[in-house]
Design a protein around this motif. Structure first.
Motif, PDB file in Angstrom:
ATOM      1  N   ASN A 267      47.557  38.625  51.338  1.00 53.50           N
ATOM      2  CA  ASN A 267      46.894  39.706  50.756  1.00 53.50           C
ATOM      3  C   ASN A 267      47.580  40.450  49.691  1.00 53.50           C
ATOM      4  OD1 ASN A 267      44.874  39.734  52.785  1.00 53.50           O
ATOM      5  ND2 ASN A 267      45.857  41.089  54.059  1.00 53.50           N
ATOM      6  N   THR A 268      48.987  40.474  49.926  1.00 52.61           N
ATOM      7  CA  THR A 268      49.698  40.973  48.623  1.00 52.61           C
ATOM      8  C   THR A 268      49.346  40.370  47.417  1.00 52.61           C
ATOM      9  OG1 THR A 268      51.662  41.328  50.286  1.00 52.61           O
ATOM     10  CG2 THR A 268      51.981  41.377  47.761  1.00 52.61           C
ATOM     11  N   ASN A 269      49.394  38.888  47.351  1.00 53.92           N
ATOM     12  CA  ASN A 269      48.879  38.255  46.080  1.00 53.92           C
ATOM     13  C   ASN A 269      47.487  38.406  45.762  1.00 53.92           C
ATOM     14  OD1 ASN A 269      51.556  36.533  45.267  1.00 53.92           O
ATOM     15  ND2 ASN A 269      51.561  36.500  47.602  1.00 53.92           N
ATOM     16  N   VAL A 270      46.646  38.475  46.530  1.00 55.34           N
ATOM     17  CA  VAL A 270      45.246  38.501  46.184  1.00 55.34           C
ATOM     18  C   VAL A 270      45.011  40.007  45.516  1.00 55.34           C
ATOM     19  CG1 VAL A 270      42.991  39.004  47.270  1.00 55.34           C
ATOM     20  CG2 VAL A 270      44.393  37.134  47.904  1.00 55.34           C
ATOM     21  N   CYS A 271      45.345  40.987  46.385  1.00 58.62           N
ATOM     22  CA  CYS A 271      45.417  42.180  45.534  1.00 58.62           C
ATOM     23  C   CYS A 271      46.027  42.352  44.357  1.00 58.62           C
ATOM     24  CB  CYS A 271      45.869  43.570  46.623  1.00 58.62           C
ATOM     25  SG  CYS A 271      45.514  45.199  46.072  1.00 58.62           S
ATOM     26  N   ALA A 272      47.246  41.967  44.218  1.00 58.41           N
ATOM     27  CA  ALA A 272      47.748  42.042  42.929  1.00 58.41           C
ATOM     28  C   ALA A 272      47.258  41.411  41.854  1.00 58.41           C
ATOM     29  CB  ALA A 272      49.532  41.578  43.118  1.00 58.41           C
ATOM     30  N   ALA A 273      46.562  40.100  42.068  1.00 56.82           N
ATOM     31  CA  ALA A 273      45.782  39.354  41.024  1.00 56.82           C
ATOM     32  C   ALA A 273      44.637  40.115  40.550  1.00 56.82           C
ATOM     33  CB  ALA A 273      45.613  38.195  41.416  1.00 56.82           C
ATOM     34  N   THR A 274      43.881  40.770  41.461  1.00 58.17           N
ATOM     35  CA  THR A 274      42.572  41.412  41.391  1.00 58.17           C
ATOM     36  C   THR A 274      42.739  42.700  40.430  1.00 58.17           C
ATOM     37  OG1 THR A 274      41.911  40.616  43.498  1.00 58.17           O
ATOM     38  CG2 THR A 274      40.647  42.483  42.418  1.00 58.17           C
ATOM     39  N   SER A 275      44.089  43.543  40.801  1.00 56.33           N
ATOM     40  CA  SER A 275      44.174  44.684  40.261  1.00 56.33           C
ATOM     41  C   SER A 275      44.733  44.326  38.763  1.00 56.33           C
ATOM     42  CB  SER A 275      45.515  45.133  40.747  1.00 56.33           C
ATOM     43  OG  SER A 275      45.697  46.455  40.168  1.00 56.33           O
ATOM     44  N   LEU A 276      45.409  43.156  38.337  1.00 56.34           N
ATOM     45  CA  LEU A 276      45.919  42.850  37.075  1.00 56.34           C
ATOM     46  C   LEU A 276      44.538  42.376  36.144  1.00 56.34           C
ATOM     47  CD1 LEU A 276      48.700  40.440  36.081  1.00 56.34           C
ATOM     48  CD2 LEU A 276      46.483  40.137  35.091  1.00 56.34           C
ATOM     49  N   LEU A 277      43.749  41.661  36.857  1.00 60.46           N
ATOM     50  CA  LEU A 277      42.302  41.288  36.128  1.00 60.46           C
ATOM     51  C   LEU A 277      41.375  42.454  35.644  1.00 60.46           C
ATOM     52  CD1 LEU A 277      41.653  38.135  38.137  1.00 60.46           C
ATOM     53  CD2 LEU A 277      42.565  38.356  35.751  1.00 60.46           C
ATOM     54  N   VAL A 278      41.418  43.455  36.848  1.00 55.18           N
ATOM     55  CA  VAL A 278      40.733  44.825  36.475  1.00 55.18           C
ATOM     56  C   VAL A 278      41.181  45.743  35.508  1.00 55.18           C
ATOM     57  CG1 VAL A 278      39.732  46.811  37.591  1.00 55.18           C
ATOM     58  CG2 VAL A 278      39.544  44.489  38.760  1.00 55.18           C
ATOM     59  N   TRP A 279      42.668  45.674  35.618  1.00 59.06           N
ATOM     60  CA  TRP A 279      42.958  46.529  34.736  1.00 59.06           C
ATOM     61  C   TRP A 279      43.061  46.194  32.887  1.00 59.06           C
ATOM     62  CZ3 TRP A 279      46.639  50.692  36.034  1.00 59.06           C
ATOM     63  CH2 TRP A 279      47.316  51.516  34.830  1.00 59.06           C
ATOM     64  N   THR A 280      43.332  44.472  32.929  1.00 56.18           N
ATOM     65  CA  THR A 280      43.096  43.850  31.587  1.00 56.18           C
ATOM     66  C   THR A 280      41.504  44.234  31.129  1.00 56.18           C
ATOM     67  OG1 THR A 280      44.978  42.411  32.170  1.00 56.18           O
ATOM     68  CG2 THR A 280      43.321  41.659  30.489  1.00 56.18           C
ATOM     69  N   CYS A 281      40.622  43.923  32.190  1.00 58.84           N
ATOM     70  CA  CYS A 281      39.312  43.977  31.504  1.00 58.84           C
ATOM     71  C   CYS A 281      39.123  45.290  31.164  1.00 58.84           C
ATOM     72  CB  CYS A 281      38.413  43.783  32.934  1.00 58.84           C
ATOM     73  SG  CYS A 281      38.304  41.876  33.239  1.00 58.84           S
ATOM     74  N   LEU A 282      39.491  46.518  31.765  1.00 57.95           N
ATOM     75  CA  LEU A 282      39.428  47.776  31.365  1.00 57.95           C
ATOM     76  C   LEU A 282      40.046  48.116  30.016  1.00 57.95           C
ATOM     77  CD1 LEU A 282      40.142  49.759  34.660  1.00 57.95           C
ATOM     78  CD2 LEU A 282      37.861  49.583  33.197  1.00 57.95           C
ATOM     79  N   ASP A 283      41.128  47.539  29.775  1.00 63.16           N
ATOM     80  CA  ASP A 283      41.902  47.522  28.297  1.00 63.16           C
ATOM     81  C   ASP A 283      41.001  46.860  27.408  1.00 63.16           C
ATOM     82  OD1 ASP A 283      44.011  49.010  29.187  1.00 63.16           O
ATOM     83  OD2 ASP A 283      45.321  47.246  29.431  1.00 63.16           O
ATOM     84  N   VAL A 284      40.231  45.731  27.778  1.00 57.09           N
ATOM     85  CA  VAL A 284      39.489  45.166  26.655  1.00 57.09           C
ATOM     86  C   VAL A 284      38.230  46.069  26.307  1.00 57.09           C
ATOM     87  CG1 VAL A 284      38.056  43.004  26.202  1.00 57.09           C
ATOM     88  CG2 VAL A 284      40.355  42.937  27.506  1.00 57.09           C
ATOM     89  N   VAL A 285      37.537  46.431  27.325  1.00 59.98           N
ATOM     90  CA  VAL A 285      36.306  47.241  27.106  1.00 59.98           C
ATOM     91  C   VAL A 285      36.756  48.620  26.447  1.00 59.98           C
ATOM     92  CG1 VAL A 285      34.793  48.666  28.426  1.00 59.98           C
ATOM     93  CG2 VAL A 285      35.267  46.628  29.255  1.00 59.98           C
ATOM     94  N   PHE A 286      37.709  49.109  26.647  1.00 59.65           N
ATOM     95  CA  PHE A 286      37.840  50.258  26.235  1.00 59.65           C
ATOM     96  C   PHE A 286      38.867  50.346  24.574  1.00 59.65           C
ATOM     97  CE2 PHE A 286      36.511  51.756  30.130  1.00 59.65           C
ATOM     98  CZ  PHE A 286      35.668  52.789  29.946  1.00 59.65           C
ATOM     99  N   PHE A 287      39.638  49.446  24.862  1.00 59.91           N
ATOM    100  CA  PHE A 287      40.639  49.442  23.626  1.00 59.91           C
ATOM    101  C   PHE A 287      40.259  48.112  22.677  1.00 59.91           C
ATOM    102  CE2 PHE A 287      43.134  51.623  26.785  1.00 59.91           C
ATOM    103  CZ  PHE A 287      42.896  52.977  26.189  1.00 59.91           C
ATOM    104  N   GLY A 288      39.479  47.392  23.076  1.00 61.96           N
ATOM    105  CA  GLY A 288      39.043  46.150  22.302  1.00 61.96           C
ATOM    106  C   GLY A 288      40.022  45.044  22.306  1.00 61.96           C
ATOM    107  N   LYS A 289      40.994  45.148  22.921  1.00 69.78           N
ATOM    108  CA  LYS A 289      41.783  43.903  23.153  1.00 69.78           C
ATOM    109  C   LYS A 289      42.853  44.190  24.328  1.00 69.78           C
ATOM    110  CE  LYS A 289      43.911  45.125  19.446  1.00 69.78           C
ATOM    111  NZ  LYS A 289      44.930  45.227  18.252  1.00 69.78           N
ATOM    112  N   PRO A 290      43.425  42.925  25.150  1.00 67.56           N
ATOM    113  CA  PRO A 290      44.030  42.939  26.291  1.00 67.56           C
ATOM    114  C   PRO A 290      45.490  43.242  26.000  1.00 67.56           C
ATOM    115  CG  PRO A 290      43.843  40.590  25.674  1.00 67.56           C
ATOM    116  CD  PRO A 290      43.085  41.536  24.541  1.00 67.56           C
TER     117      PRO A 290
END
Length: 489
Positions: A267-290
């Motif tokens: 669970n630790t690794n699943v949650c960390a990977a999911t969170s990293l991907l979500v944060w990166t996607c939000l950066d791309v959507v709002f700032f145009g780059k990861p």
């Protein structure tokens, strides 16, 4: 019954392997301890040294290094038993040394954890390994809490003030949270869930860090406006050690190499990977780059969020927690922080409030919603479930809220009192002349023989001229310190 055999001989016997010792549990606990220790040394030492401006690399790394060493000595002298010993107050244990062989070689035990079980009898937490293993395991948690807190005050807190702060905060703040939630204090017996430190470590370090940042004061204006990492690749190396070490962080929490520790690691690794991907996607959507720094922050918030419920939620719930830990702290850091005048005023260098306090609180509350009854039975002493599973789950969610409020209030109060007391004797903030120069002024040492903060050497700008490929030594008023060497290309 014959005495257990020594591992390396067929004919000799010794009491080094008593009947109560489970070698597998002991081996895993020492391994988990080492993994958590590596998160701090060298994980956060490397992360802090590389994520800050070049002129603060040595100071930031040294703050982490000092905390790790100082916490260990204070821990074995008095603090371990304040957190896991006999009760002094409902939220505090009696301080005493954890150094004698008669204490350390016997079976580990948390004396105030005696509780009624569903069968009607009473049990006490007694892992199948010696007390020495438990003392060291819990030390690594205490040490990383102080090092995480340091992230809020990097780049301006006096190193002498920090040296005084570490043992005081460990004694009067950390031990209270640890005893209350883990050591058999009132929140433990009330049934609050904190599987591996969402409240004890992360909420505490985030709130105490924000409080410390307020009292220490801000960095120089120039540092607040421009504080680029001096080595992004090295920062990723530190972050990687932190992520991998978290398997010991949460996997060691059950005090055993059992089914629940396996669930916690996954669970630790699943949650960390999911969170990293979500944060990166939000950066791309709002700032145009990861953003690489953003990805590290997303990784961190995922690891923090899963911590209070790592072995108690199903793996699909770990994904849900990862989605929320990658988005809620992102919103608090990128949007709410800019709209809140108080947060704008307080200079939290690495955003520890968002990555640890917000994520830790979020994880504790989500655990109160998503804790699965059958998984809870694997490790918790009573019938426990999250609110989504009906029954007494709503009460559990309310307990999680009350516990969070206690941790927040205690850390704000204790951190404030400690810093005000230190301020009477030692300035909390470095003088401006040291802040202008950085490591060379504070330690007489510099991290790199490179020019500036990621800048290319420009003779017309920086004022020292040399022929091509010649070495230039930058003059320093601190003549006994390390000098910066540049190569003109």
């Amino acid at each position: 019954m014959a005495a257990p055999q020594i591992a390396y001989t067929e004919h000799e016997f010794a009491p080094a392997v008593p009947a109560w010792l489970n070698k597998g549990d002991n081996a895993w606990q020492m391994t988990a301890s080492t993994l958590v220790g590596i998160q701090s040394m060298p994980g956060l030492v490397i992360l802090y040294a590389s994520i800050v401006k070049k002129k603060w690399a040595v100071n930031s790394a040294f703050m982490a290094l000092y905390a790790f060493a100082a916490v260990l000595i204070c821990w074995v002298l008095v603090c371990y038993r304040m957190a896991f010993g006999d009760e002094l107050l409902p939220f505090w244990g009696k301080g005493a040394p954890a150094l004698g062989q008669n204490y350390l070689v016997h079976r580990a035990k948390v004396p105030e954890s005696r509780h009624r079980v569903t069968s009607g009898g009473y049990e006490t937490t007694e892992p199948f390994y010696p007390m020495a293993s438990l003392v060291y395991f819990q030390f690594t948690f205490a040490a990383i809490t102080l090092i995480l807190l340091a992230g809020s005050v990097l780049g301006r807190m006096s190193i002498i003030a920090w040296m005084a702060f570490v043992p005081l905060w460990l004694t009067f703040s950390y031990t209270v949270g640890a005893f209350s939630l883990w050591g058999g204090g009132f929140l433990y017996h009330w049934g609050v869930i904190d599987y591996s430190g969402g409240y004890v470590i992360h909420l505490s370090s985030g709130i105490a860090g924000l409080t410390a940042a307020y009292w220490v004061g801000p960095r120089l204006k120039s540092d607040r406006e421009r504080f680029p990492p001096n080595n992004v690749l090295l920062m990723l190396a530190g972050a990687g050690l932190l992520w991998m070490g978290w398997s010991g962080f949460n996997g060691g929490a059950p005090y055993s190499a059992n089914v629940d520790s396996s669930i916690a690691v996954l669970n630790t690794n699943v949650c960390a990977a999911t969170s990293l991907l979500v944060w990166t996607c939000l950066d791309v959507v709002f700032f145009g780059k990861p953003s690489v720094i953003g990805a590290v922050q997303g990784m961190m918030t995922g690891l923090v969020c899963i911590t209070p419920g790592a072995g108690l939620v199903q793996s699909w719930a770990a994904i849900v927690m990862g989605i929320l830990s990658g988005s809620v702290p992102w919103v608090s850091m990128m949007i709410l922080h800019k709209k809140c005048s108080l947060l704008q005023k307080i200079d939290d260098t690495l955003g520890v409030f968002h990555t640890h306090a917000v994520a830790g609180l979020l994880g504790g509350l989500l655990t109160g919603l998503l804790a699965e009854p059958d998984l809870c039975k694997l490790i918790l002493p009573r019938d426990t479930r999250g609110a989504f599973y009906g029954g007494n789950g709503g009460v559990q969610f309310a307990k999680q809220i009350v516990a969070a409020l206690f941790v927040i209030a205690w850390n704000v109060g204790s951190t404030t009192i400690i810093l005000l007391a230190i301020r009477v004797f030692i300035p909390l903030r470095m003088p401006d002349d040291q802040l202008e120069i950085g490591d060379d002024a504070v330690h007489g040492e510099e991290a790199y023989a490179l020019w500036g903060d990621g800048e290319k050497y420009d003779p017309t700008k920086h004022g020292w001229h040399a022929s091509a490929y010649s070495e230039v030594t930058a003059p320093s008023p601190y003549v006994n310190g390390a000098r910066g060497v540049t190569i003109s290309l």
